[in-house]
Scaffold this motif. Sequence first.
Motif, PDB file in Angstrom:
ATOM      1  N   MET A   1      -6.106 -17.252  51.742  1.00 38.04           N
ATOM      2  CA  MET A   1      -5.266 -18.452  51.855  1.00 38.04           C
ATOM      3  C   MET A   1      -5.580 -19.193  53.160  1.00 38.04           C
ATOM      4  SD  MET A   1      -1.504 -17.090  50.762  1.00 38.04           S
ATOM      5  CE  MET A   1      -0.656 -18.636  51.045  1.00 38.04           C
ATOM      6  N   ALA A   2      -5.688 -18.413  54.233  1.00 35.41           N
ATOM      7  CA  ALA A   2      -5.949 -19.006  55.545  1.00 35.41           C
ATOM      8  C   ALA A   2      -7.311 -19.706  55.550  1.00 35.41           C
ATOM      9  CB  ALA A   2      -5.902 -17.914  56.618  1.00 35.41           C
ATOM     10  N   LEU A   3      -8.300 -19.055  54.957  1.00 34.27           N
ATOM     11  CA  LEU A   3      -9.653 -19.617  54.904  1.00 34.27           C
ATOM     12  C   LEU A   3      -9.647 -20.940  54.140  1.00 34.27           C
ATOM     13  CD1 LEU A   3     -12.805 -19.072  55.313  1.00 34.27           C
ATOM     14  CD2 LEU A   3     -12.733 -18.184  52.980  1.00 34.27           C
ATOM     15  N   LEU A   4      -9.014 -20.941  52.965  1.00 33.66           N
ATOM     16  CA  LEU A   4      -9.038 -22.137  52.117  1.00 33.66           C
ATOM     17  C   LEU A   4      -8.206 -23.271  52.729  1.00 33.66           C
ATOM     18  CD1 LEU A   4      -8.755 -20.478  48.578  1.00 33.66           C
ATOM     19  CD2 LEU A   4     -10.810 -21.312  49.734  1.00 33.66           C
ATOM     20  N   THR A   5      -7.097 -22.891  53.371  1.00 34.12           N
ATOM     21  CA  THR A   5      -6.255 -23.918  53.994  1.00 34.12           C
ATOM     22  C   THR A   5      -6.981 -24.536  55.194  1.00 34.12           C
ATOM     23  OG1 THR A   5      -4.361 -22.603  53.350  1.00 34.12           O
ATOM     24  CG2 THR A   5      -3.930 -24.381  54.879  1.00 34.12           C
ATOM     25  N   ALA A   6      -7.680 -23.686  55.952  1.00 35.79           N
ATOM     26  CA  ALA A   6      -8.443 -24.200  57.101  1.00 35.79           C
ATOM     27  C   ALA A   6      -9.574 -25.106  56.621  1.00 35.79           C
ATOM     28  CB  ALA A   6      -9.004 -23.035  57.906  1.00 35.79           C
ATOM     29  N   PHE A   7     -10.154 -24.746  55.469  1.00 41.87           N
ATOM     30  CA  PHE A   7     -11.272 -25.520  54.918  1.00 41.87           C
ATOM     31  C   PHE A   7     -10.787 -26.860  54.371  1.00 41.87           C
ATOM     32  CE2 PHE A   7     -13.372 -26.213  50.679  1.00 41.87           C
ATOM     33  CZ  PHE A   7     -14.493 -26.861  51.159  1.00 41.87           C
ATOM     34  N   SER A   8      -9.611 -26.830  53.749  1.00 47.58           N
ATOM     35  CA  SER A   8      -9.092 -28.059  53.150  1.00 47.58           C
ATOM     36  C   SER A   8      -7.595 -28.185  53.435  1.00 47.58           C
ATOM     37  CB  SER A   8      -9.363 -28.024  51.639  1.00 47.58           C
ATOM     38  OG  SER A   8      -8.893 -29.190  51.037  1.00 47.58           O
TER      39      SER A   8
ATOM     40  N   ASP B   1      -5.522 -30.560  53.628  1.00 48.43           N
ATOM     41  CA  ASP B   1      -4.716 -31.460  52.780  1.00 48.43           C
ATOM     42  C   ASP B   1      -4.235 -30.771  51.498  1.00 48.43           C
ATOM     43  OD1 ASP B   1      -5.126 -33.354  54.632  1.00 48.43           O
ATOM     44  OD2 ASP B   1      -6.695 -34.433  53.530  1.00 48.43           O
ATOM     45  N   ASN B   2      -4.973 -29.771  51.087  1.00 45.85           N
ATOM     46  CA  ASN B   2      -4.646 -29.126  49.814  1.00 45.85           C
ATOM     47  C   ASN B   2      -3.899 -27.806  50.007  1.00 45.85           C
ATOM     48  OD1 ASN B   2      -5.865 -30.986  47.900  1.00 45.85           O
ATOM     49  ND2 ASN B   2      -7.799 -30.406  48.869  1.00 45.85           N
ATOM     50  N   TRP B   3      -3.206 -27.688  51.151  1.00 42.31           N
ATOM     51  CA  TRP B   3      -2.494 -26.438  51.428  1.00 42.31           C
ATOM     52  C   TRP B   3      -1.493 -26.089  50.319  1.00 42.31           C
ATOM     53  CZ3 TRP B   3       2.781 -26.540  51.609  1.00 42.31           C
ATOM     54  CH2 TRP B   3       3.383 -27.797  51.787  1.00 42.31           C
ATOM     55  N   TRP B   4      -0.918 -27.131  49.737  1.00 40.88           N
ATOM     56  CA  TRP B   4       0.121 -26.897  48.733  1.00 40.88           C
ATOM     57  C   TRP B   4      -0.474 -26.322  47.453  1.00 40.88           C
ATOM     58  CZ3 TRP B   4      -0.090 -29.560  44.131  1.00 40.88           C
ATOM     59  CH2 TRP B   4      -0.987 -30.647  44.088  1.00 40.88           C
ATOM     60  N   ILE B   5      -1.731 -26.678  47.148  1.00 42.24           N
ATOM     61  CA  ILE B   5      -2.359 -26.098  45.940  1.00 42.24           C
ATOM     62  C   ILE B   5      -2.613 -24.607  46.178  1.00 42.24           C
ATOM     63  CG2 ILE B   5      -4.300 -26.222  44.318  1.00 42.24           C
ATOM     64  CD1 ILE B   5      -4.730 -29.098  45.084  1.00 42.24           C
ATOM     65  N   VAL B   6      -3.085 -24.297  47.403  1.00 40.13           N
ATOM     66  CA  VAL B   6      -3.321 -22.886  47.764  1.00 40.13           C
ATOM     67  C   VAL B   6      -2.017 -22.099  47.626  1.00 40.13           C
ATOM     68  CG1 VAL B   6      -3.961 -21.335  49.671  1.00 40.13           C
ATOM     69  CG2 VAL B   6      -5.229 -23.466  49.320  1.00 40.13           C
ATOM     70  N   LEU B   7      -0.954 -22.691  48.132  1.00 41.82           N
ATOM     71  CA  LEU B   7       0.358 -22.022  48.079  1.00 41.82           C
ATOM     72  C   LEU B   7       0.840 -21.889  46.632  1.00 41.82           C
ATOM     73  CD1 LEU B   7       2.195 -20.968  50.325  1.00 41.82           C
ATOM     74  CD2 LEU B   7       3.560 -23.034  50.077  1.00 41.82           C
ATOM     75  N   LEU B   8       0.609 -22.927  45.851  1.00 39.59           N
ATOM     76  CA  LEU B   8       1.044 -22.921  44.447  1.00 39.59           C
ATOM     77  C   LEU B   8       0.326 -21.819  43.668  1.00 39.59           C
ATOM     78  CD1 LEU B   8       2.735 -24.485  42.272  1.00 39.59           C
ATOM     79  CD2 LEU B   8       0.645 -25.740  41.758  1.00 39.59           C
ATOM     80  N   ILE B   9      -0.985 -21.720  43.876  1.00 39.59           N
ATOM     81  CA  ILE B   9      -1.749 -20.689  43.146  1.00 39.59           C
ATOM     82  C   ILE B   9      -1.289 -19.295  43.578  1.00 39.59           C
ATOM     83  CG2 ILE B   9      -4.069 -19.666  42.941  1.00 39.59           C
ATOM     84  CD1 ILE B   9      -5.126 -22.470  42.622  1.00 39.59           C
ATOM     85  N   THR B  10      -1.033 -19.140  44.890  1.00 38.73           N
ATOM     86  CA  THR B  10      -0.533 -17.837  45.364  1.00 38.73           C
ATOM     87  C   THR B  10       0.812 -17.525  44.713  1.00 38.73           C
ATOM     88  OG1 THR B  10      -1.608 -18.276  47.468  1.00 38.73           O
ATOM     89  CG2 THR B  10      -0.012 -16.494  47.443  1.00 38.73           C
ATOM     90  N   ALA B  11       1.665 -18.539  44.639  1.00 41.65           N
ATOM     91  CA  ALA B  11       2.988 -18.320  44.031  1.00 41.65           C
ATOM     92  C   ALA B  11       2.850 -17.942  42.565  1.00 41.65           C
ATOM     93  CB  ALA B  11       3.839 -19.577  44.186  1.00 41.65           C
ATOM     94  N   ILE B  12       1.961 -18.644  41.845  1.00 42.86           N
ATOM     95  CA  ILE B  12       1.750 -18.312  40.423  1.00 42.86           C
ATOM     96  C   ILE B  12       1.215 -16.884  40.306  1.00 42.86           C
ATOM     97  CG2 ILE B  12       0.310 -18.835  38.389  1.00 42.86           C
ATOM     98  CD1 ILE B  12       0.469 -21.817  39.269  1.00 42.86           C
TER      99      ILE B  12
END
Lengths: 306, 226
Positions: free
Chosen positions: A228-235, A237-248
């Motif tokens: 999550m940290a890697l993808l959020t750092a990479f993008s 703006d899309n932190w919420w998608i990362v969080l959404l997928i983790t939640a799912i």
Amino acid sequence: MLTHYLILQFKLLNRNIRDFGMHPLLAYVLIFGLIAGLGTLIFQRMPNYAPYIIIGICVLLQMRLSQKQRTDFLQIVYGNKTKHLLRITENLIISIPFVVLLLVENQYIAAVALPIASAILAFVDLSSKSIVLPTPFSKSPYEFTVGFRKSFLFILMVYGLSVISVCVNNLNLGLFSLFVLCIICTTYYGKVENEYYVWIFAESPNKYLTHKILTAIKNTFLMVFPMMALLTAFSPDNWWIVLLITAIGMILVIAFLLAAYSTYPPGEIGFLELIFILAVFIPPFVLVVIPYFYVRSINRLKNTLV
Amino acid sequence: MIKIVDLHKSYGSKSVLKGINAEFQSGKTYGIIGENGAGKTTLFRCIAGLERFDGTITSDLQPLKNHLGLLFAEPYFFDKITGEEYIRLLCYARHKKIDNIADKNIFDLPLCQYVTTYSTGMKKKLALLAVLLQGNEYFVLDEPYNGIDINGSIALTEILLKLKDLNKTVIISSHIFSTLSDTCDEILVLRNGIITETVQRADFQKLEDEIKGSRIKDLVNKLGLE
């Protein structure tokens, strides 16, 4: 002798699938569907690496049959020559769907290389006295401790995939890796433990399940957090998608956990797996089945926990 | 104290336990003997609450299962779990904090290795150690001596005597009569699903002589060994 052994293995596999609570035919359709679906996705998302990933997945599956304890048993029963013949046959059978996938994707060299690698692997015995893999999950037993060790190579691969996604500037691939990592976590709850390991808990069914769910959430988060940290750092703006997928992913882990305990003790379900498959493919449906599985799990555990 | 009144257990049409009555006092060790299939393990599973049954099982501490250390004849272990993790799991399940496991490792088990690499005897010792460290008041030990080496057996006998001193209630089964005569206050004979005899310590020798008696010799003679 070879045919007899393979028929016996087929029967054992079917028994295991039934113990899991699924009809074997349905399981085979799902497995082939999963290989075809995932394979196609991998080829679409990363065509350059896909053949290696497909071969890697196949070899990882074959390695599960190469445990020394198992191969020693085969040698004692059948002798050295027949053991090798059996192992080659087993590995080649496992490689069939992957070879078909590679042929469909016009990867002819890989399609030839895979059976050769499979045959060579049949001569490798992996010692069961392997080095103990430390895990961050040992303090909250046991599903993640055991699951992490069993799926370590898969986890490495998925993390590798996420790093590649950043390197090739492909967030979708990273999100896919994140989702697959969550799916790996769900497999840790694929089967209910032996009754003794439920019985030992001095807790009510309600507390037991709540505790299991909280542990699952905590450990799933621990598992996916670096990605999550890697993808959020990479993008960012899309932190919420990362969080959404983790939640799912977490919801799926909980659904798997509850689905497993709703069949406790295992081996008595019929239509439940259909409900569950529906839930997996229609995500909002998961939210409906979770309370159902929860109530059913509580009722099932009442016989063992007071 | 554990009290069993009129315990019946059937699997389908097969009746396994046919009216067990027994009382197990604190500070005493009880042996259960019987041939294979006599119902010992089923009785233990009923005491543990792992089986549904007719009749009643009561104890001074409730619920019984939360104070019971249960050792199966063939303990089940997960793959890829170390000895130490196994002990922690069992203690964690009973909310028992455990420190310095290494100091308590009286059987010198390789606790940092996967349990799957252990020998049969080591697995039994590990399962026993974990059950002991749970801090239970009652113990049901199904064939605890099976597979354990001589030193381990001597240690186990000492442990059983210590549990008696600590006022625990211990029920064990064993096919090795001497292990029972060394540790038990009473031996209950289970035959065809009922307790046919309760033998006090003073009569253990007589019971052993009976077991070794003509019936077994007759059975061996039936083999017609030449």
